[in-house]
Design a protein around this motif. Structure first.
Motif, short mmCIF file in Angstrom:
data_model
loop_
_atom_site.label_atom_id
_atom_site.label_comp_id
_atom_site.label_asym_id
_atom_site.label_seq_id
_atom_site.Cartn_x
_atom_site.Cartn_y
_atom_site.Cartn_z
N ALA A 62 31.53 31.73 -1.14
CA ALA A 62 32.80 31.15 -0.70
C ALA A 62 33.93 31.48 -1.67
O ALA A 62 35.07 31.05 -1.46
CB ALA A 62 32.66 29.63 -0.56
N CYS A 64 34.09 30.55 -4.84
CA CYS A 64 34.28 29.49 -5.84
C CYS A 64 33.98 30.06 -7.22
O CYS A 64 33.07 30.89 -7.38
CB CYS A 64 33.35 28.32 -5.54
N SER A 83 34.22 25.67 -8.71
CA SER A 83 35.48 25.16 -8.17
C SER A 83 35.30 24.76 -6.71
O SER A 83 34.45 25.29 -6.00
CB SER A 83 36.59 26.20 -8.32
N PRO A 85 36.39 24.50 -2.85
CA PRO A 85 37.27 25.17 -1.88
C PRO A 85 38.41 24.23 -1.47
O PRO A 85 38.21 23.03 -1.32
CB PRO A 85 36.34 25.43 -0.69
N GLU A 86 39.60 24.76 -1.33
CA GLU A 86 40.79 23.95 -1.03
C GLU A 86 40.64 23.08 0.22
O GLU A 86 41.18 21.99 0.29
CB GLU A 86 42.02 24.85 -0.90
N GLU A 87 39.89 23.57 1.23
CA GLU A 87 39.78 22.80 2.47
C GLU A 87 39.10 21.45 2.29
O GLU A 87 39.20 20.57 3.14
CB GLU A 87 39.09 23.62 3.57
N ALA A 94 34.47 19.76 5.77
CA ALA A 94 34.31 20.56 4.55
C ALA A 94 33.97 19.66 3.36
O ALA A 94 33.10 19.99 2.55
CB ALA A 94 35.57 21.37 4.27
N TRP A 98 30.44 20.34 1.23
CA TRP A 98 30.42 20.71 -0.17
C TRP A 98 29.95 19.56 -1.06
O TRP A 98 29.24 19.78 -2.05
CB TRP A 98 31.79 21.24 -0.61
#
Length: 120
Positions: A62, A64, A83, A85-87, A94, A98
């Motif tokens: 992804a 990250c 890190s 993911p922004e979503e 999401a 995650w």
């Protein structure tokens, strides 16, 4: 710079659906725990979720980035946190996906007590 208490409160609220969330400040950042198990870390420049051999490839696929830090001597180290993911911040599916990966890695990392030998 320290992490604001409002940001930590936001993270506590974000992860609240997954269990009892506690946050412990450490090393200029904070550890985020769910039901007593650390599954995420945060600092002034990001949020990282725990990964392990089971979930690492998904984080890497992804895009990250692995959590890294620098020692006083200029060398770098890393930890098995990636890190987010922004979503995650805008999409509840999401967030669920995650966070569950991180919680799974956290639960697998708990050292189980060794069984003692039976007494004769």
């Amino acid at each position: 710079m320290t992490i604001s208490s409002s940001y930590l409160s936001h993270l506590k609220d974000l992860f609240a659906p997954f269990g009892e969330i506690t946050i412990r400040k450490m090393f200029g950042g904070a550890g985020i725990y769910c039901d007593g198990n650390i599954f995420a870390i945060t600092g002034e420049d990001g949020l990282w979720l725990k990964a392990d051999d089971v979930s690492r490839a998904e984080f890497e696929n992804a895009g990250c980035e692995r959590f890294t830090y620098e020692f006083d001597n200029g060398k770098t180290g890393s930890m098995s946190y990636y890190s987010v993911p922004e979503e995650v911040f805008d999409d509840s599916d999401a967030l669920e996906h995650w966070t569950q990966l991180a919680l799974g890695a956290a639960s697998r990392s708990i050292k189980k007590p060794k069984k003692s030998a039976k007494k004769r």
